[in-house]
Design a protein around this motif. Structure first.
Motif, PDB file in Angstrom:
ATOM      1  N   ALA A  31     -27.088 101.433  -0.253  1.00 47.77           N
ATOM      2  CA  ALA A  31     -26.218 101.166  -1.399  1.00 47.77           C
ATOM      3  C   ALA A  31     -24.757 101.208  -0.980  1.00 47.77           C
ATOM      4  CB  ALA A  31     -26.489 102.176  -2.508  1.00 47.77           C
ATOM      5  N   ILE A  32     -24.388 102.178  -0.134  1.00 52.25           N
ATOM      6  CA  ILE A  32     -22.997 102.331   0.284  1.00 52.25           C
ATOM      7  C   ILE A  32     -22.545 101.159   1.161  1.00 52.25           C
ATOM      8  CG2 ILE A  32     -21.478 103.724   1.761  1.00 52.25           C
ATOM      9  CD1 ILE A  32     -22.876 106.192   0.652  1.00 52.25           C
ATOM     10  N   ILE A  33     -23.472 100.604   1.949  1.00 50.22           N
ATOM     11  CA  ILE A  33     -23.095  99.470   2.805  1.00 50.22           C
ATOM     12  C   ILE A  33     -23.171  98.150   2.028  1.00 50.22           C
ATOM     13  CG2 ILE A  33     -23.659  98.164   4.893  1.00 50.22           C
ATOM     14  CD1 ILE A  33     -24.918 100.778   5.983  1.00 50.22           C
ATOM     15  N   ALA A  34     -24.294  97.917   1.343  1.00 50.73           N
ATOM     16  CA  ALA A  34     -24.531  96.586   0.775  1.00 50.73           C
ATOM     17  C   ALA A  34     -23.689  96.320  -0.472  1.00 50.73           C
ATOM     18  CB  ALA A  34     -26.017  96.413   0.457  1.00 50.73           C
ATOM     19  N   ALA A  35     -23.543  97.322  -1.343  1.00 51.27           N
ATOM     20  CA  ALA A  35     -22.826  97.061  -2.596  1.00 51.27           C
ATOM     21  C   ALA A  35     -21.355  96.682  -2.362  1.00 51.27           C
ATOM     22  CB  ALA A  35     -22.957  98.256  -3.540  1.00 51.27           C
TER      23      ALA A  35
ATOM     24  N   THR B 191     -24.002  83.197   1.377  1.00 48.52           N
ATOM     25  CA  THR B 191     -24.822  84.024   0.507  1.00 48.52           C
ATOM     26  C   THR B 191     -26.173  83.364   0.245  1.00 48.52           C
ATOM     27  OG1 THR B 191     -22.770  84.682  -0.548  1.00 48.52           O
ATOM     28  CG2 THR B 191     -24.789  85.302  -1.660  1.00 48.52           C
ATOM     29  N   ASP B 192     -26.119  82.058  -0.056  1.00 55.31           N
ATOM     30  CA  ASP B 192     -27.362  81.351  -0.377  1.00 55.31           C
ATOM     31  C   ASP B 192     -28.322  81.309   0.798  1.00 55.31           C
ATOM     32  OD1 ASP B 192     -26.658  80.934  -2.916  1.00 55.31           O
ATOM     33  OD2 ASP B 192     -25.939  78.880  -2.667  1.00 55.31           O
ATOM     34  N   ILE B 193     -27.752  81.219   2.007  1.00 58.91           N
ATOM     35  CA  ILE B 193     -28.628  81.184   3.184  1.00 58.91           C
ATOM     36  C   ILE B 193     -29.436  82.483   3.248  1.00 58.91           C
ATOM     37  CG2 ILE B 193     -28.629  81.281   5.705  1.00 58.91           C
ATOM     38  CD1 ILE B 193     -26.246  79.287   5.561  1.00 58.91           C
ATOM     39  N   PHE B 194     -28.748  83.609   3.015  1.00 58.14           N
ATOM     40  CA  PHE B 194     -29.465  84.885   3.056  1.00 58.14           C
ATOM     41  C   PHE B 194     -30.447  85.014   1.890  1.00 58.14           C
ATOM     42  CE2 PHE B 194     -26.169  86.007   6.019  1.00 58.14           C
ATOM     43  CZ  PHE B 194     -26.816  86.857   6.878  1.00 58.14           C
ATOM     44  N   LEU B 195     -30.054  84.448   0.745  1.00 58.39           N
ATOM     45  CA  LEU B 195     -30.919  84.549  -0.436  1.00 58.39           C
ATOM     46  C   LEU B 195     -32.159  83.682  -0.315  1.00 58.39           C
ATOM     47  CD1 LEU B 195     -28.698  84.553  -3.637  1.00 58.39           C
ATOM     48  CD2 LEU B 195     -30.353  86.263  -2.930  1.00 58.39           C
ATOM     49  N   ALA B 196     -32.064  82.627   0.507  1.00 58.57           N
ATOM     50  CA  ALA B 196     -33.141  81.644   0.537  1.00 58.57           C
ATOM     51  C   ALA B 196     -34.373  82.161   1.275  1.00 58.57           C
ATOM     52  CB  ALA B 196     -32.656  80.351   1.183  1.00 58.57           C
ATOM     53  N   PHE B 197     -34.216  83.244   2.027  1.00 58.51           N
ATOM     54  CA  PHE B 197     -35.336  83.659   2.868  1.00 58.51           C
ATOM     55  C   PHE B 197     -35.867  85.023   2.464  1.00 58.51           C
ATOM     56  CE2 PHE B 197     -32.691  80.786   5.330  1.00 58.51           C
ATOM     57  CZ  PHE B 197     -33.600  79.753   5.405  1.00 58.51           C
ATOM     58  N   PRO B 198     -37.165  85.235   2.725  1.00 51.83           N
ATOM     59  CA  PRO B 198     -37.783  86.504   2.332  1.00 51.83           C
ATOM     60  C   PRO B 198     -37.106  87.685   3.008  1.00 51.83           C
ATOM     61  CG  PRO B 198     -39.268  85.217   3.713  1.00 51.83           C
ATOM     62  CD  PRO B 198     -38.135  84.336   3.365  1.00 51.83           C
TER      63      PRO B 198
ATOM     64  N   TRP C  56     -27.226  92.546   0.408  1.00 51.20           N
ATOM     65  CA  TRP C  56     -25.950  92.299  -0.275  1.00 51.20           C
ATOM     66  C   TRP C  56     -25.867  90.989  -1.064  1.00 51.20           C
ATOM     67  CZ3 TRP C  56     -23.151  88.007   1.000  1.00 51.20           C
ATOM     68  CH2 TRP C  56     -23.455  87.398   2.223  1.00 51.20           C
ATOM     69  N   PRO C  57     -26.602  89.903  -0.693  1.00 48.69           N
ATOM     70  CA  PRO C  57     -26.349  88.628  -1.377  1.00 48.69           C
ATOM     71  C   PRO C  57     -26.477  88.646  -2.905  1.00 48.69           C
ATOM     72  CG  PRO C  57     -27.607  88.255   0.615  1.00 48.69           C
ATOM     73  CD  PRO C  57     -27.563  89.729   0.412  1.00 48.69           C
ATOM     74  N   PRO C  58     -27.515  89.287  -3.484  1.00 48.70           N
ATOM     75  CA  PRO C  58     -27.563  89.280  -4.954  1.00 48.70           C
ATOM     76  C   PRO C  58     -26.343  89.950  -5.572  1.00 48.70           C
ATOM     77  CG  PRO C  58     -29.609  90.139  -4.037  1.00 48.70           C
ATOM     78  CD  PRO C  58     -28.669  89.973  -2.902  1.00 48.70           C
ATOM     79  N   TYR C  59     -25.806  90.984  -4.916  1.00 50.95           N
ATOM     80  CA  TYR C  59     -24.627  91.660  -5.449  1.00 50.95           C
ATOM     81  C   TYR C  59     -23.425  90.718  -5.426  1.00 50.95           C
ATOM     82  CZ  TYR C  59     -27.699  95.527  -4.186  1.00 50.95           C
ATOM     83  OH  TYR C  59     -28.783  96.334  -4.037  1.00 50.95           O
TER      84      TYR C  59
END
Lengths: 346, 307
Positions: free
Chosen positions: B116-120, B145-152, B180-183
């Motif tokens: 949480a401390i790193i990703a948020a 961001t989308d590239i990271f979101l696109a993969f499992p 982090w991408p959804p945030y």
């Protein structure tokens, strides 16, 4: 006016298609960049892995040049893209085969597992989701909620082990890990690679039955996670539809309730549901990594974990790219369904 | 517990629920009070919060609660069933499973806390910068961001761990990189709605720099929705970390990480059920608690959600 609309529609569809394709291409390039960089930062010296640590500096240097590692990074990356696009993921250190051959060999097992699980997920999840949307607050709705909540909280590898302990060790109802009992292994010649189909093709009913028994537990496990996701989505789609005025109109007109629910409302959920099913299939590929490890299921997930534990980087990154590409394909498919097929999204 | 009604008749309740609060603090306190009341009505969410509180207490008091050393082996005492001396039995090395689970709670909190401390902050930084500046910066940041979101997530985390090497710190880094991408997406969506509001224009006219506007005015407003999302993600982070531990890529033996404990108990599944049952149950209860809390928070703080 209407004529103009009709005339511009194909152009707009084409434009949208091109835009989606460009997005997919850049995303895939991004994935390749990530896997390429992972391959660079890995603390294993790829040259040393090939020539061994007793090699002379001359041999080492020659191997380095032969592997293209003396080129600038951007050139290496371009070569890498070229290799991947032509299906060359390098050679697996563990099996000494080209990684792509290994992946093609193990993938049907994963497909068989994830496909069966998706069917189970649809058969269980969608009816449950519809019922709980229709009868909100009922007992069944609460049960559905618990199923969904547990599906998001139970560690899949643990549930798999507990299921093995119950159905295999204690009750002895179902067979243990593996795809088929070991004395049946290697009898059927692979045609599709999907054992349940291959055994039918070969007419080996005994093996077919054995393979189905082996499939029940892991497929139900993954199917449970799939249904937990599908029922949540189905429930919220259906609630959204049942609120609409056309439902009221249909009811006022005297259309039978089952037809309102299963025909009108569900019909309008069809496209989002298909995309959700496609996405859940992608998620199952991810879940199969842990499930295959628990059930010793010789698919892509087990291949990936074995490669990971042996620091077989070509195999790891190759599998990552393949799973990523399948994910992208699924996303592309659902995008097309939404933006091109569904007239409401235009 | 003071009920809503009892408070209302007293001076405190009147002050909290005043129609025309005298100060910003009073307005804030009143809103917080109403939110708390709505939250307390959701019994499952309160249960989730209670479990998490207990987890934190167990983690803090681990040396007091755990009767045995979590890593000290005692081969003569191996694979003991449940008893009053060993509540959850002992494992294949003769270690007390109860003590290991108690100490393992620290690892669980360590993982989710650090992720949480790193990703948020990374997510909120990328999202607010993209949303505030727009244009080419927005496009580029969102493409990444989308590239990271696109993969499992798990597959990407596996690939990163394979590069960094197994270990709990590397597992945390890998999970953070994929979390982090959804945030960023949430922070960007919030920023875009805030960006054109009058108070931002006013601050801008006063000569505030972009940095001051983003850090001082936009980021605080992104926090509520971000906190809900992080809470909802906690369960997933716990499951991913446990999964990495189970595969042998997270925490390494002899550390009492719950996923790794489940994995080493696999060999003894036939005769010694408690080896895998106990740590797995711990993972389940904690991730369930975070799911309950997250759902409850979402219902209170996000009026758009269902139910």
């Amino acid at each position: 006016m209407s004529e103009l609309l009709i005339r511009t529609r194909p152009i707009r569809t084409l434009k949208q298609t091109v835009r989606i394709l460009v997005m997919v291409a850049t995303t895939f390039l991004g994935l390749l960049l990530i896997t390429f960089l992972i391959g660079r930062i890995v603390p294993i010296d790829p040259v040393l892995a090939v020539v061994g640590d007793k090699a002379s500096p001359q041999v080492y240097e020659k191997a380095r040049i032969a592997m293209g590692l003396h080129l600038p990074l951007w050139k290496q990356f371009l070569i890498y893209i070229g290799n991947v696009v032509t299906g060359d993921f390098g050679t697996s250190v563990l099996t000494a085969n080209p990684v792509i051959d290994d992946i093609l060999r193990v993938f049907p097992a994963t497909f068989e597992l994830a496909g069966t699980a998706t069917v189970i997920g649809i058969l269980v999840g969608i009816p449950l989701g519809i019922f709980s949307a229709v009868k909100q607050g009922s007992f069944l709705d609460h049960v559905t909620r618990v199923i969904g909540l547990f599906g998001h909280s139970l560690p899949i590898f643990w549930l798999g082990l507990m299921a093995l302990m119950l159905f295999y060790v204690r009750l002895d109802l179902l067979p243990g890990p593996g795809r088929v009992d070991f004395f049946y292994e290697g009898i059927v010649t692979p045609v599709t690679g999907i054992l349940t189909i291959d055994s039918i093709v070969a007419g080996e009913w005994e093996i077919f039955r054995n393979a189905v028994y082996h499939l029940i537990l892991p497929a139900s496990l993954l199917g449970y996670y799939s249904s937990a996701y599908l029922l949540r989505m189905t429930r919220s789609f259906m609630i959204e539809q049942l609120r609409q005025e056309y439902i009221l109109t249909a009811r006022v007109k005297g259309v039978k309730e089952w037809k309102v629910i299963w025909g009108h409302a569900l019909g309008n959920c069809a496209i989002p549901l298909i995309t959700v099913i496609a996405l859940s299939f992608g998620t199952l590929l991810e879940g199969s990594v842990l499930t295959e490890t628990v059930f010793a299921w010789p698919g892509l997930g087990l291949y990936l974990t074995n490669s990971l534990l042996n620091a077989d980087m070509n195999a790891v990154l190759g599998s990552t790219i393949v799973v990523g590409a399948i994910f992208l394909g699924i996303n592309l498919f659902s995008d097309f369904l939404y933006k091109v097929m569904d007239p409401r999204a235009r | 517990m003071m009920t809503h009604k009892a408070l209302k008749t007293g001076g405190m309740g009147e002050w909290l629920l005043a129609d025309t609060p005298d100060s910003a603090f009073q307005a804030w306190a009143g809103r917080a009070y109403l939110g708390l009341m709505a939250f307390m009505k959701n019994r499952l969410a309160v249960l989730g919060l209670l479990i998490i509180a207990i987890l934190i207490i167990i983690a803090v008091l681990a040396p007091v609660i755990a009767p045995y050393d979590p890593v000290e082996t005692n081969i003569g005492n191996r694979l003991q069933p449940l008893s009053f001396t060993h509540y959850f039995g002992t494992d294949e090395m003769g270690r007390d499973i109860f003590s290991r689970i108690v100490w393992g709670s620290r690892l669980t909190l360590y993982v989710i806390g650090l992720v949480a401390i790193i990703a948020a902050p990374v997510g909120i930084l990328v999202g607010t910068v993209a949303g505030y500046f727009g244009g080419i910066i927005d496009t580029m940041l969102m493409r990444i961001t989308d590239i990271f979101l696109a993969f499992p997530k798990l597959i990407l985390a596996l690939a990163f761990v394979s590069a960094l090497g197994p270990g709990i710190e590397n597992a945390i880094i890998a999970i953070s990189i994929t979390s982090w991408p959804p945030y960023a997406r949430i922070a960007r969506a919030e920023t875009i709605t805030i960006r054109n509001s009058d108070f931002i224009k006013a601050v801008k006219l006063q000569g505030a720099s972009a940095l001051r506007i983003i850090a001082g005015h936009i980021m605080p407003l992104c926090l509520p929705s971000l906190i809900i999302r992080v809470t909802l993600d906690m369960a997933g982070i716990i499951l991913t970390a446990a999964g990495l531990g189970f595969l042998g890529l997270g925490a390494q033996p002899p550390s009492p990480e719950w996923g790794a404990m489940t994995s080493s108990g696999r060999t003894y599944i036939i005769d010694h059920w408690w080896l895998i049952t106990m740590p797995g149950t711990a993972i389940f209860i904690v991730s369930l608690a975070f799911n309950l809390l997250g759902d409850g928070l979402r219902e209170v703080l996000d009026p758009r959600s269902d139910n």
